[in-house]
Design a protein around this motif. Structure first.
Motif, mmCIF file in Angstrom:
data_model
loop_
_atom_site.group_PDB
_atom_site.id
_atom_site.type_symbol
_atom_site.label_atom_id
_atom_site.label_comp_id
_atom_site.label_asym_id
_atom_site.label_seq_id
_atom_site.Cartn_x
_atom_site.Cartn_y
_atom_site.Cartn_z
ATOM 1 N N PRO A 81 3.298 3.669 -13.517
ATOM 2 C CA PRO A 81 2.339 3.025 -12.610
ATOM 3 C C PRO A 81 0.903 3.096 -13.134
ATOM 4 O O PRO A 81 0.147 2.127 -13.017
ATOM 5 C CB PRO A 81 2.487 3.823 -11.313
ATOM 6 N N LYS A 98 -1.103 -2.564 -8.882
ATOM 7 C CA LYS A 98 -0.417 -1.306 -8.558
ATOM 8 C C LYS A 98 1.068 -1.533 -8.316
ATOM 9 O O LYS A 98 1.459 -2.447 -7.613
ATOM 10 C CB LYS A 98 -1.038 -0.701 -7.298
ATOM 11 N N ILE A 99 1.878 -0.669 -8.932
ATOM 12 C CA ILE A 99 3.299 -0.685 -8.603
ATOM 13 C C ILE A 99 3.720 0.728 -8.208
ATOM 14 O O ILE A 99 2.991 1.693 -8.436
ATOM 15 C CB ILE A 99 4.178 -1.177 -9.774
ATOM 16 N N SER A 100 4.882 0.837 -7.605
ATOM 17 C CA SER A 100 5.426 2.145 -7.248
ATOM 18 C C SER A 100 6.718 2.357 -8.010
ATOM 19 O O SER A 100 7.501 1.428 -8.170
ATOM 20 C CB SER A 100 5.736 2.209 -5.757
ATOM 21 N N THR A 156 6.502 -8.089 -0.077
ATOM 22 C CA THR A 156 5.720 -8.138 -1.308
ATOM 23 C C THR A 156 4.578 -9.138 -1.180
ATOM 24 O O THR A 156 3.469 -8.889 -1.654
ATOM 25 C CB THR A 156 6.610 -8.519 -2.506
ATOM 26 N N GLU A 159 3.217 -5.676 -4.901
ATOM 27 C CA GLU A 159 4.374 -4.998 -5.474
ATOM 28 C C GLU A 159 4.407 -3.515 -5.150
ATOM 29 O O GLU A 159 5.449 -2.856 -5.236
ATOM 30 C CB GLU A 159 4.317 -5.144 -6.994
ATOM 31 N N PHE A 160 3.241 -2.967 -4.806
ATOM 32 C CA PHE A 160 3.113 -1.549 -4.523
ATOM 33 C C PHE A 160 4.081 -1.101 -3.434
ATOM 34 O O PHE A 160 4.502 0.049 -3.383
ATOM 35 C CB PHE A 160 1.670 -1.280 -4.084
ATOM 36 N N PRO A 204 10.893 -0.765 -8.551
ATOM 37 C CA PRO A 204 10.137 -1.868 -9.150
ATOM 38 C C PRO A 204 11.072 -3.023 -9.505
ATOM 39 O O PRO A 204 12.236 -2.797 -9.802
ATOM 40 C CB PRO A 204 9.545 -1.248 -10.412
ATOM 41 N N ASN A 210 7.583 -4.968 -15.889
ATOM 42 C CA ASN A 210 8.405 -3.792 -15.584
ATOM 43 C C ASN A 210 9.611 -3.660 -16.503
ATOM 44 O O ASN A 210 10.365 -2.694 -16.403
ATOM 45 C CB ASN A 210 8.905 -3.848 -14.142
#
Lengths: 640, 135
Positions: A372, A382-384, B86, B91-92, B97, B103
């Motif tokens: 992340p 931001k990704i989780s 989303t 995407e958080f 993911p 990704n």
């Protein structure tokens, strides 16, 4: 006054590390026993000084001396004595001082208990270790001084985060740090070995015990942390794939790999390059773990995260020490090392595969934890990366690993025959299948995936037990006395490997068979879960030493437990202005009944949550078995 | 005094703990409820430190749990619900993911590592066989 003495001792210790580092290394180069002797003494003096310094801080906490800034911000008069004591390391500055103290303890222990190692090598280890202490003491003195004064002193302190006011969490950091920091000795060993013009395999023989000690502490520390999360976070989760947890898992995985590869290296110098690299990386990962927790770059449920400036200092320590180590490694690897051949069916190849799987798992956790940050830095937003990712990726890595695991202890060095393991392992897999069949009888709704998971768990357990039993030639005359006299490393491996199976069994029980009941209850209402019936006797208030609590009572109505009462609580810590949920757990080997008190609804009814966590206790029993296996390995004279 | 003060304190002081479902939240349809639980485990509670909406008793988590169930009852697929979340939160919000774009490295790296390790292993075995064909 004592506080200033503590501060002074800390500064003195910092200066002593300079002496320790430089004199030991110069002494090693000049082969001067005198200089080396001074270096070894310096390590012990450093330890004494830091003990003194730490004691001074503990004293300030016990006395609630709020003229010390750290005590004022992290303690409170009304806190029970044990948490005043444990509060010493329940904060950034104190925990870093504890880290430095551990480092010094390991250094002093090495100086004292390494007499069988040649003096020149001892000097190199203690010299490198001195410089490692130096960086940490500089960090404490320049960015995180625990002895800073606050004048005028306030009348009352801010208190300690109540979720940290818990016996398990009081013991958790010291255990964890004893693990992390222990790998500093391993790191110093690897560097010392590479500082010679020719690398000998001896270092791997000598380092084995130090790896084991660190690994045992780290295993216990992680287990205790997981147990704490289980009963304190309020619903019985035991592992969250949280960055802070991952931070401790990475050095554990790497350390487990190291502890296996070092056996082959100690025997005849095999995998020398890999083992040296692993020794460096394991400590590097311990440092990275500290960096992640202390810098606050990652958010987590265990939010003691701190400020970025300190993070940068730790990052600097990592870059400098690991960078230097890798440079020395690159230089040392130019020399020709003896290559020892092996066969597909051999102990060496089993250890190699073990390392392939563990290294992959380590990198998975590393990538998942840091990805992340990486994506964010590249500007993708931001990704989780949460538990679904780790479960999805680690399962296909663990399945072949666990399938192959029971073969390892059967194999002899260099070359093994399939006849050594075919029969006993066939028996083991049969027993495993029978056990699954028994479970299927008890729970007809088992389902195929869970059945396979169970098969894996029992395969690990029976497979692990098969090795010593086969070696003792079970049921042939005299097998019991042969069993008793088997080499200790085999017992160590059996216990630790079976521990993994037991842990997997616990994880299956706690995830696949968990039951949950959530009700809104009036006093006198009944509820039931599994085969248990309860009556809710309402909520009383009571006053603890530094908190107020609402305490619900949940009385068992039926079965062997009839009449027993569970008391889940909701506590409010006034000083810290926060509340915690204290679950009530009825513990037995087969299941935990886990009760938590929820909020009051508008109509006056009370939310009550009860869970059944079957077999969950096996998770931590498995961890204990692994540590115990490590302990037995520690008593063995040789690795295998 | 204590009796009256405590509920007030409990109400104004923020809890740290996780909880999961409140009474009455669960759907009657067992199959749909199971889908809701599984889905909730993959959705991040955005105001919490690092919890799924299934674990959290924050108000937002509660709202999202209700929303997920509402959409499930309306007949949406899991993918549609995730897409809706989303769109709203980015995407958080996904704890798993997506398997796409930036990704890819995240998903593939572990398996690449495993294959590299495995090939290194095979090479070492083959080489030692060459050096020592008899043994």
């Amino acid at each position: 006054m004592l506080v200033e003495l503590g501060h002074f001792a800390l500064i003195l210790a910092f200066l002593i590390t300079l002496v320790q580092g430089s004199l030991s290394l110069v002494g090693a180069r000049r082969q001067s026993d005198y200089l080396i002797g001074v270096g070894l003494k310096a390590a012990q003096i450093q330890c004494l000084l830091l003990t003194l310094s730490f004691m001074a801080l503990v004293y300030a906490f016990l006395r609630s001396d709020f003229s010390v800034l750290l005590v004022a911000t992290n303690s409170h008069i009304n806190k029970p004595l044990i948490y005043k004591f444990a509060g010493t390391w329940g904060n950034h500055e104190g925990s870093m001082l504890l880290w430095a103290l551990m480092l010094a303890l390991y250094g002093a222990a090495f100086a004292l208990f390494s007499k069988q190692i040649p003096l020149g090598f001892r000097a190199r280890v203690i010299g490198v270790h001195g410089f490692m202490s130096l960086t940490f003491l500089a960090f404490i003195l320049f960015t995180s001084n625990p002895f800073e004064r606050l004048l005028p002193a306030p009348f009352e302190g801010n208190g300690l985060n109540p979720i940290l006011q818990d016996p398990a969490l009081a013991a958790h950091p010291p255990l964890l740090y004893a693990g992390y920091v222990g790998f500093s000795i391993t790191f110093a060993f690897a560097l010392a070995a590479m500082l010679y013009s020719k690398i000998e395999r001896d270092w791997a023989v000598w380092v084995r015990r130090w790896v084991l000690v660190s690994w045992i502490f780290l295993t216990l520390g992680i287990g205790l942390g997981s147990f704490w999360a289980y009963y304190e976070l309020g619903w019985g989760g035991f592992w969250f794939w949280d960055p802070v947890e991952n931070a401790s898992l990475m050095p554990w995985l790497a350390g487990t790999a190291l502890l296996h590869s070092v056996m082959a290296t100690a025997r005849n110098g095999q995998f020398m390059r890999w083992t040296l690299l692993l020794a460096i990386l394991t400590y590097a990962l311990s440092l990275v773990g500290t960096f992640l927790v202390r810098s606050g770059v990652l958010t987590s449920v265990h939010a003691f995260a701190n400020d970025p400036e300190r993070g940068i200092f730790i990052l600097l320590i990592i870059v400098v020490s690991v960078g230097a180590a890798l440079a020395i490694y690159a230089r040392a690897m130019r020399q020709e090392l003896p290559s020892v051949g092996t066969n597909l069916i051999s102990r060496e190849s089993a250890l190699m595969l073990n390392n392939v799987f563990l290294a992959t798992a380590t990198s998975t956790v590393f990538i998942g934890t840091l990805y992340p940050l990486f994506v964010d830095a590249l500007g993708y937003g931001k990704i989780s990366v949460g538990s679904p990712y780790f479960a999805a990726v680690l399962t296909p890595i663990c399945v072949p690993f666990f399938m192959l695991l029971p073969f390892g202890p059967f194999l002899s060095w260099q070359k093994s025959l399939a006849t050594q393991f075919i029969k006993p392992l066939l028996v083991a897999i049969t027993l495993a299948a029978l056990s699954v069949a028994v479970f299927w009888q008890i729970r007809p709704s088992l389902g195929v995936p869970v059945a396979f998971a169970l098969l894996g768990a029992f395969w690990l357990i029976f497979g692990a037990c098969a090795a010593p039993l086969a070696r003792a030639r079970l049921f042939e005359t005299g097998w019991i006395s042969r069993l008793i006299r088997l080499p200790r490393p085999l017992y160590a491996a059996t216990l630790a490997h079976a521990g993994i199976g037991v842990m997997v069994l616990g994880i299956i029980g706690a995830t696949a068979w968990r039951e949950e009941v959530v009700v809104a209850a009036n006093a006198g209402d009944r509820l039931s879960i599994g085969t248990y019936d309860f009556v809710f006797d309402g909520v009383q208030t009571h006053e603890g030493p530094n908190y107020l609590a609402e305490r619900g009572s949940l009385r068992f109505l039926s079965g062997a437990r009839a009449g027993d009462v569970l008391y889940p609580e909701k506590r409010v810590y006034q000083a810290e202005r926060s509340q915690t949920t204290e679950a009530a757990i009825d513990i037995s080997l087969m299941r935990h009944v886990y009760a938590a008190l929820g909020e009051t609804l508008e109509d006056g009814r009370r939310v009550v949550r009860v869970w059944l966590h079957p077999l969950v206790v096996l998770i931590w029993m498995g961890g204990l078995m692994m540590s115990l296996g490590g302990l037995i390995g520690l008593t063995a004279r040789r690795a295998a | 005094m204590l009796r009256y003060a405590l509920p007030v304190l409990l109400a104004i002081i923020l809890p740290i703990n996780a909880h999961s479902l409140a009474p009455g939240e669960a759907l009657d349809d067992i199959e749909l409820e199971q889908r809701a639980r599984n889905l909730s485990l993959e959705i991040r509670c955005l105001v919490c430190q690092n919890q799924s909406i299934d674990d959290s008793d924050a108000d937002l988590a509660k709202d999202l749990r209700a929303l997920v169930r509402e959409r499930l009852v309306a007949g949406d697929s899991d993918i549609q619900i995730k897409a809706m979340l989303t769109d709203r939160y980015g995407e958080f919000v996904l704890l798993r993911p997506t398997f796409s774009g930036h990704n890819m490295a995240l998903w593939l790296a572990p398996f690449i590592a495993l294959f590299i390790g495995f090939f290194a292993f095979l090479r070492i075995i083959r080489q030692s066989k060459k050096n020592n064909p008899s043994g």
